[in-house]
Design a protein around this motif. Sequence first.
Motif, PDB file in Angstrom:
ATOM      1  N   ASP A  24      -2.735  12.954  14.394  1.00  0.00           N
ATOM      2  CA  ASP A  24      -3.919  12.083  14.391  1.00  0.00           C
ATOM      3  C   ASP A  24      -4.919  12.506  13.322  1.00  0.00           C
ATOM      4  O   ASP A  24      -5.558  11.666  12.695  1.00  0.00           O
ATOM      5  CB  ASP A  24      -4.594  12.083  15.763  1.00  0.00           C
ATOM      6  CG  ASP A  24      -3.769  11.363  16.820  1.00  0.00           C
ATOM      7  OD1 ASP A  24      -2.864  10.584  16.433  1.00  0.00           O
ATOM      8  OD2 ASP A  24      -4.030  11.576  18.015  1.00  0.00           O
ATOM      9  N   LYS A  27      -3.726  11.089  10.117  1.00  0.00           N
ATOM     10  CA  LYS A  27      -3.908   9.637  10.089  1.00  0.00           C
ATOM     11  C   LYS A  27      -5.371   9.247   9.898  1.00  0.00           C
ATOM     12  O   LYS A  27      -5.668   8.192   9.350  1.00  0.00           O
ATOM     13  CB  LYS A  27      -3.382   9.006  11.372  1.00  0.00           C
ATOM     14  CG  LYS A  27      -1.867   9.020  11.467  1.00  0.00           C
ATOM     15  CD  LYS A  27      -1.394   8.418  12.764  1.00  0.00           C
ATOM     16  CE  LYS A  27       0.118   8.453  12.873  1.00  0.00           C
ATOM     17  NZ  LYS A  27       0.595   7.934  14.171  1.00  0.00           N
ATOM     18  N   LYS A  28      -6.285  10.091  10.351  1.00  0.00           N
ATOM     19  CA  LYS A  28      -7.720   9.820  10.213  1.00  0.00           C
ATOM     20  C   LYS A  28      -8.290  10.376   8.907  1.00  0.00           C
ATOM     21  O   LYS A  28      -9.508  10.492   8.756  1.00  0.00           O
ATOM     22  CB  LYS A  28      -8.477  10.411  11.396  1.00  0.00           C
ATOM     23  CG  LYS A  28      -8.174   9.718  12.704  1.00  0.00           C
ATOM     24  CD  LYS A  28      -8.897  10.374  13.854  1.00  0.00           C
ATOM     25  CE  LYS A  28      -8.550   9.702  15.165  1.00  0.00           C
ATOM     26  NZ  LYS A  28      -9.183  10.388  16.310  1.00  0.00           N
ATOM     27  N   ASN A  29      -7.421  10.749   7.986  1.00  0.00           N
ATOM     28  CA  ASN A  29      -7.814  11.262   6.662  1.00  0.00           C
ATOM     29  C   ASN A  29      -8.668  12.518   6.738  1.00  0.00           C
ATOM     30  O   ASN A  29      -9.607  12.690   5.981  1.00  0.00           O
ATOM     31  CB  ASN A  29      -8.528  10.181   5.851  1.00  0.00           C
ATOM     32  CG  ASN A  29      -7.623   9.020   5.543  1.00  0.00           C
ATOM     33  OD1 ASN A  29      -6.425   9.187   5.363  1.00  0.00           O
ATOM     34  ND2 ASN A  29      -8.193   7.831   5.491  1.00  0.00           N
ATOM     35  N   ARG A  30      -8.337  13.413   7.645  1.00  0.00           N
ATOM     36  CA  ARG A  30      -9.066  14.670   7.769  1.00  0.00           C
ATOM     37  C   ARG A  30      -8.303  15.842   7.178  1.00  0.00           C
ATOM     38  O   ARG A  30      -8.800  16.961   7.177  1.00  0.00           O
ATOM     39  CB  ARG A  30      -9.379  14.942   9.244  1.00  0.00           C
ATOM     40  CG  ARG A  30     -10.352  13.941   9.810  1.00  0.00           C
ATOM     41  CD  ARG A  30     -10.742  14.251  11.211  1.00  0.00           C
ATOM     42  NE  ARG A  30     -11.728  13.286  11.677  1.00  0.00           N
ATOM     43  CZ  ARG A  30     -12.069  13.129  12.923  1.00  0.00           C
ATOM     44  NH1 ARG A  30     -11.516  13.880  13.854  1.00  0.00           N
ATOM     45  NH2 ARG A  30     -12.967  12.234  13.264  1.00  0.00           N
TER      46      ARG A  30
END
Length: 142
Positions: A24, A27-30
């Motif tokens: 996740d 996917k959240k560009n972290r």
Amino acid sequence: MDEVRIDKWMWATRIFKTRTIATDACKKNRVMIGNVNVKPSRMIKAGEVIQIRKPPVTYSFKVLALTERRMGAKLVPEYLANVTPPEQYEILEMNRIAGFVDRQKGLGRPTKKDRRELEQFAGDEALEDDFFFDFDFDSDTE
């Protein structure tokens, strides 16, 4: 082992508690490598520097070795090196203590000390009185 998925490696080296959380985060560009956001399926190699944004701090880890199996905390330093700049830890420390410094008197939830002072000011008899209001709902004022 030449390459391994980034989500598996972050889970195995205990950066994230579960592989789902690691996926996740990607996917959240972290999660970034070389200031480029990566997908969970991105294959990593030894020597790469991974930046992980856990607000308000961006952690940086250098990949020393690859693994797909989760390990004990004592073995983690063999697989990664923390290269996070000290400024990031200063930001974390400032955020941690900011909640206590910026609280103005009278704002937010009262403390135990505030409650005790209020009880002492009001006295015991004020707190023991039963307040009973008798409303006359039966009156015909229509």
